[in-house]
Design an enzyme around this catalytic site. Structure first.
Site, PDB file in Angstrom:
ATOM      1  N   ALA A  41      -0.121   4.055  -1.539  1.00  0.00           N
ATOM      2  CA  ALA A  41      -1.197   3.319  -2.198  1.00  0.00           C
ATOM      3  C   ALA A  41      -2.359   3.081  -1.239  1.00  0.00           C
ATOM      4  O   ALA A  41      -3.533   3.263  -1.597  1.00  0.00           O
ATOM      5  CB  ALA A  41      -0.677   1.994  -2.749  1.00  0.00           C
ATOM      6  N   ASP A  42      -2.039   2.669  -0.023  1.00  0.00           N
ATOM      7  CA  ASP A  42      -3.083   2.385   0.971  1.00  0.00           C
ATOM      8  C   ASP A  42      -3.973   3.600   1.227  1.00  0.00           C
ATOM      9  O   ASP A  42      -5.202   3.519   1.167  1.00  0.00           O
ATOM     10  CB  ASP A  42      -2.445   1.949   2.290  1.00  0.00           C
ATOM     11  CG  ASP A  42      -1.965   0.515   2.269  1.00  0.00           C
ATOM     12  OD1 ASP A  42      -1.904  -0.075   1.174  1.00  0.00           O
ATOM     13  OD2 ASP A  42      -1.639  -0.021   3.343  1.00  0.00           O
ATOM     14  N   MET A  43      -3.329   4.724   1.557  1.00  0.00           N
ATOM     15  CA  MET A  43      -4.092   5.899   1.963  1.00  0.00           C
ATOM     16  C   MET A  43      -4.893   6.485   0.811  1.00  0.00           C
ATOM     17  O   MET A  43      -6.054   6.882   0.970  1.00  0.00           O
ATOM     18  CB  MET A  43      -3.147   6.960   2.538  1.00  0.00           C
ATOM     19  CG  MET A  43      -2.426   6.517   3.805  1.00  0.00           C
ATOM     20  SD  MET A  43      -3.565   6.002   5.115  1.00  0.00           S
ATOM     21  CE  MET A  43      -4.402   7.542   5.463  1.00  0.00           C
ATOM     22  N   ASP A  87       1.986  -2.183   0.624  1.00  0.00           N
ATOM     23  CA  ASP A  87       2.155  -0.879  -0.010  1.00  0.00           C
ATOM     24  C   ASP A  87       3.481  -0.756  -0.755  1.00  0.00           C
ATOM     25  O   ASP A  87       3.524  -0.242  -1.877  1.00  0.00           O
ATOM     26  CB  ASP A  87       2.047   0.228   1.043  1.00  0.00           C
ATOM     27  CG  ASP A  87       1.854   1.590   0.412  1.00  0.00           C
ATOM     28  OD1 ASP A  87       0.698   1.994   0.203  1.00  0.00           O
ATOM     29  OD2 ASP A  87       2.873   2.256   0.114  1.00  0.00           O
TER      30      ASP A  87
END
Length: 374
Positions: free
Chosen positions: A170-172, A138
């Site tokens: 970015a991940d979420m 991330d």
């Protein structure tokens, strides 16, 4: 009947974005089958802390799912997977681009068996371009996308390095984007009987999280950085201030009416109209710093309660969990499991009146559903 009941999802993903996406689908009734490597499984199973031999990360992200172990490097494992594809609606995977193609279980192979299959691939930089095969996390995606440069104290020309965002941005957001894309594709498949491939790049998603910065740049050429614009610390009425006890409060008085309410509450009506000129903001920030240093964080919370000022205490996570608003929104679930006993995890953010989410089972043990599916 749950909203997504009857939708079968094969989840080849690991760690955070994919599992979070499929957890949301499972919460609303989708049958999510984690396809995991034998012996090891999803890496998150080993992340501490533990409840008995269950990692809390795994418990949080994989509730309502089932687990099947398959070795996709083995011809038998690949064949078993493709047999499952025949009866599935969605595949979610997070391998590097090209890996599943080499194994013969990519979208092309899956769609030959099931033309209606929706195949969602989550990757760092997408399937093309110079960084397509680069490993990253991330912090790398948000740094290249320009988010990190806008985070932290100070400015580029003064002391203060950029800060690591406190949430895996970015991940979420890629997880949420993937979930939306899957629902769009399911609607298309329902209408036409045609599946499709979905390409979700964490980098691409990070780029789209900054419509404000994009508007500034495309409209005027202004490059948003930390401390140089109204949303990154340049304005006194959208900033963070230290309190008497060394804690902090956030001020978000972007609209004049909220700023007026704050100035009146502080008995500083002289500052109301000064906010209209950006040249006055260094002075206003200095004045607010002095004002907020007069009381503790808790005292400010009590004093400003009901005054509609958009001033909020900066809470630590344990305080956020215990907050009355968290309780009112049922954002912490207490789970009772025969094997693990009682434990807590985050609740459901998506509140639907007719088709609510539900917690029906704890996260699965590795391969506990092999007998049912293999």
């Amino acid at each position: 009947m749950l909203a997504l009941e009857g939708i079968r999802v094969l989840d080849l993903s690991r760690l955070l974005p994919g599992p979070y996406c499929t957890m949301l689908l499972a919460d609303f009734g989708a049958e999510v089958i984690k396809i995991e490597e034998p012996k090891q499984g999803d890496y998150s199973r080993t992340f501490p802390p533990f409840l008995k031999d269950f990692g809390y990360w795994h418990l949080q992200l994989n509730r309502n799912k089932k687990s099947v172990t398959l070795n996709l490097k083995n011809p038998v494992g690949r064949q078993k997977f493709l047999e499952l594809v025949r009866m599935a609606d969605v595949v979610v995977e997070s391998y590097r681009p090209g890996v599943l193609k080499k194994l013969g279980v990519d979208y092309e192979a899956a769609s030959k068996i099931n033309p209606k299959i929706i195949y969602c691939s989550l990757s760092g930089y997408g399937s093309k371009g110079p960084l397509a095969n680069q490993a990253d996390h991330d912090i790398g995606y948000v740094s290249l996308a320009g988010i990190t440069a806008m985070s932290g104290e100070g400015t580029l020309d003064k002391a203060g390095k950029p800060a690591i965002p406190g949430v895996l941005m970015a991940d979420m957001n890629a997880a949420l984007s993937a979930g939306m894309a899957i629902m769009i594709a399911l609607r298309h498949a329902e209408r036409t009987g045609e599946g499709q491939e979905i390409d979700i790049s964490l980098y691409n998603v990070a780029m789209t999280l900054m419509p404000g910065a994009a508007s500034l740049y495309f409209g005027s050429g202004f490059v948003a950085q930390r401390g140089n614009n109204w949303l990154t610390g340049a304005n006194a009425n959208y900033n963070i201030y230290r309190t008497k006890d060394g804690r902090y409060v956030s001020v978000g008085c972007l609209e004049k009416k909220f700023w007026t309410n704050l100035c009146v509450a502080l008995e500083r009506s002289d500052m109301i109209d000064l906010v209209d000129d950006s040249k006055n903001h260094p002075y206003l920030e200095q004045q607010l710093s002095q004002e907020f240093a007069k009381r503790t964080m808790a005292e400010w919370e009590a004093y400003l309660a009901g005054k509609d000022t958009c001033v909020t205490p900066v809470l630590n996570f344990d305080e956020a969990v215990a907050a009355e608003q968290t309780k009112a929104n049922e954002m912490v679930l207490t789970v009772k499991d025969e094997e693990l006993g009682e434990y807590q995890q985050l609740g459901f953010a998506l509140k639907l009146s007719k088709t609510p989410a539900s917690l029906r089972k704890r996260a699965p043990r590795l391969g506990e559903d092999n007998k049912d599916y293999l």
